[in-house]
Write a protein that holds these residues in place. Structure first.
Motif, PDB file in Angstrom:
ATOM      1  N   THR B 141       0.902  -1.098  -0.039  1.00 38.43           N
ATOM      2  CA  THR B 141       0.133  -0.189   0.015  1.00 38.43           C
ATOM      3  C   THR B 141       0.850   1.278   0.036  1.00 38.43           C
ATOM      4  OG1 THR B 141      -0.060   0.296   2.468  1.00 38.43           O
ATOM      5  CG2 THR B 141      -1.867  -1.069   1.421  1.00 38.43           C
ATOM      6  N   ALA B 171      -2.312  -3.156  -3.205  1.00 40.19           N
ATOM      7  CA  ALA B 171      -3.266  -4.097  -2.999  1.00 40.19           C
ATOM      8  C   ALA B 171      -4.782  -3.385  -2.828  1.00 40.19           C
ATOM      9  CB  ALA B 171      -3.130  -4.850  -1.600  1.00 40.19           C
ATOM     10  N   SER B 172      -4.701  -2.049  -2.280  1.00 38.64           N
ATOM     11  CA  SER B 172      -6.045  -1.293  -2.098  1.00 38.64           C
ATOM     12  C   SER B 172      -6.636  -1.045  -3.087  1.00 38.64           C
ATOM     13  CB  SER B 172      -5.766  -0.242  -1.352  1.00 38.64           C
ATOM     14  OG  SER B 172      -5.076   1.071  -2.056  1.00 38.64           O
ATOM     15  N   VAL B 183      -4.853 -11.028   1.047  1.00 38.85           N
ATOM     16  CA  VAL B 183      -3.953  -9.974   1.387  1.00 38.85           C
ATOM     17  C   VAL B 183      -4.480  -9.246   2.382  1.00 38.85           C
ATOM     18  CG1 VAL B 183      -2.280  -8.179   0.673  1.00 38.85           C
ATOM     19  CG2 VAL B 183      -2.985  -9.917  -0.977  1.00 38.85           C
ATOM     20  N   VAL B 186       0.473  -5.960   4.639  1.00 35.01           N
ATOM     21  CA  VAL B 186       1.414  -5.680   3.622  1.00 35.01           C
ATOM     22  C   VAL B 186       2.778  -5.142   4.174  1.00 35.01           C
ATOM     23  CG1 VAL B 186       0.201  -5.142   1.631  1.00 35.01           C
ATOM     24  CG2 VAL B 186       0.733  -3.169   3.446  1.00 35.01           C
TER      25      VAL B 186
END
Lengths: 326, 215
Positions: B141, B171-172, B183, B186
């Motif tokens: 992130t 990832a977001s 996930v 992170v």
């Protein structure tokens, strides 16, 4: 919201020199404050940081009580400014390099060994390794780390958008990061061991008055449960003894901090919790070795205090280095 | 308003002008109404290309240019392929902002030098002995200070070995992918789907994970 700044680290290391007047181990607020003062004094300074500079302060979503920023400032932005100021005066900052050993050789010479087998030399070393979030050592805590359990809401919060999460610990850190999580999560449930919160009033108001928050005081968390991912926490009402299971997708633990001093072995004197003892000038008792910031015994885990430590140490360092020259 | 201020441009220029090879940033985007950050990414890489002549930009619509995307192994957007003298397999999915901007710059440098940053001797010799594909994904992130350390290791290994493909995923911005790989923290390193290493791991641990998934 987002910005584009460059860490010194990933692309550039130190100048390639391995000899310094001063090496500061740890690039959080105390280390960077010391670097600003020392470098501005013309002391050849290297800061070695095992991840990105900024320390725990950089993972704090918002800092509102650091003087000079009336509206508050994101922890990462504040630390970015610290770093810039240190670099401006010529301090070198080596990021993503972990110090594994400090070897005092003789008066005026200490060697600093790193994980990638580099050796740096300095006349003076400051330990500014800070502290890291404490574990509760609950059943399931290790198992579900990275699988719904986190110690860094700033890092992992965005992954819990629209989910129900639990924060264990309703002290300053727990509530501060809870405010951050409330902006992502559908609900945040705070569980606190004590019958009350010891956090600042302003943080209590913000979280307790939020429509999506729930508080359990006087509750002890017994276990983190899950399948592949976290599914629930088990907690006990300390007054009634009643045990209940609270379904959740995320657990953030904020139950205080423990110092990063294991790598030192028995080199310096520590208290029973592993924090380093110093005198008022930050000396550890080992020739040429100081300790500053959160890693120091009886400190307060505040950026302002860390800055004060760094300042005092840098001034004492100037005097010490001048005497060495004589 | 420019995304990169003069100071940052100066730092970036110094790093990128030193690259022997030109780096092509191949950007795959979606129509604006389907992509929150595509406009920002395009602006960012355009500014990088303005900053240094060693960087050029090539932009594609993911849907319209499916063949091109496929040739880079890209199935979702926003995505960047970071291509040097050859395609070393460096990819970035999402907006490389905040801490991840450093990851992008490191990736460009590694590709432009055709050489990894700091890999240990033992890592290099293991990579030289590889003879099977390694799909090395790192989930990050932008607000995670530990993430660039993990991401650049993947990029360095990809540059060091033709068998390694390194994908850094914000990832977001990709919740389905994040869900697929579960996930929840992170950085997360995923190697060939099954090898999973949480956190910023030492090189040796990544090497051991590659060995175990290839075994």
């Amino acid at each position: 919201m987002f910005d584009f700044k460059l860490s010194t680290d990933v692309s550039k290391g130190s100048s390639g020199s391995s000899r310094y007047d001063l090496i500061i181990v740890g690039g959080g607020p105390s280390g960077l404050a010391a670097a600003i003062y020392a470098a501005r004094d013309g002391i050849k300074t290297l800061v070695i940081e095992k991840s990105a500079a900024g320390g725990l302060a950089a993972t704090t979503d918002h800092i509102e009580n650091y003087p000079g920023f009336p509206e508050g400032i994101a922890g990462s932005d504040l630390m970015d400014l610290f770093q810039k100021q240190a670099v401006r005066f010529g301090a070198e900052i080596l990021e993503f390099e972990e110090v594994t050993r400090i070897e005092p050789v003789r008066k005026g010479l200490l060697r600093v060994h790193t994980a990638s087998d580099e050796v740096f030399e300095a006349k003076l070393v400051m330990l500014a390794t800070g502290s890291k979030p404490k574990k509760l050592n609950l059943p399931g805590e290790d198992e579900f780390y990275g699988r719904g359990l986190s110690y860094c809401a700033t890092c992992d919060g965005p992954l819990f958008r629209g989910k129900d999460v639990v924060v264990i610990g309703a002290g300053n850190s727990g509530l501060q990061e809870g405010v951050n999580l409330l902006s992502y999560a559908r609900s945040v449930t705070f569980i606190e061991f004590l019958p009350y919160s010891i956090a600042e009033k302003i943080l209590q108001e913000r979280t307790m008055n939020h429509p999506n928050s729930t508080f359990y005081f006087n509750h002890q968390v017994l276990e983190i449960k899950g399948d592949k991912m976290v599914t629930a926490v088990v907690m006990k009402d300390r007054a009634t003894g009643e045990v209940k299971e609270l379904p959740t997708e995320g657990v953030f633990i904020y139950v205080g901090y423990s110092p990063d001093t294991k790598f030192l072995g028995d080199l310096v004197e520590m208290n029973q919790w592993g924090y380093i003892k110093t005198d008022t000038q930050m000396w550890t008792g080992v020739e040429g070795l100081m300790a500053i910031g959160d890693v120091r015994a009886n400190n307060l885990a505040q950026v302002t205090v860390a800055v004060s430590d760094g300042t005092k140490a840098a001034l004492a360092a100037r005097e010490y280095l001048a005497k060495l020259e004589e | 308003m420019a995304l990169l201020n003069d100071e940052i441009r100066g730092q970036v220029r110094e790093l990128l002008d030193a690259m022997p090879d030109v780096v092509r940033l191949v950007f795959f985007k979606l129509p604006e109404d389907q992509c929150e950050y595509c406009g920002v990414i395009e602006e960012l890489i355009t500014e990088l290309a303005e900053t240094s002549a060693r960087v050029v930009v090539e932009t594609h619509q993911l849907d319209a240019d499916k063949d091109v995307a496929e040739s880079y192994g890209i199935d979702r957007a926003p995505a960047l392929a970071i291509v040097g003298a050859k395609d070393y397999g460096l990819r970035f999915f999402g907006l490389p902002a905040n801490y991840e901007f450093s990851t992008l710059i490191h990736g460009i440098q590694a590709a432009g030098h055709g050489a990894p940053g700091q890999l240990e001797e033992s890592t290099l010799s293991y990579l030289a002995s590889l003879n099977a594909p390694v799909h090395y994904q790192v989930f990050v992130t932008p607000t995670c200070p530990y993430c660039p350390g993990a991401a650049v290791l993947a990029y360095d290994m990809a540059v060091a070995s033709d068998w390694v493909r390194a994908e850094v995923v914000e990832a977001s911005e990709f919740p389905e992918i994040a869900d697929r790989y579960s996930v929840m923290g992170v950085p997360l390193n995923v190697i060939n789907e099954t090898g999973r290493v949480e956190g910023r791991a030492p090189q040796q641990m990544i090497v051991e994970t590659i060995k175990s998934v290839l075994a």
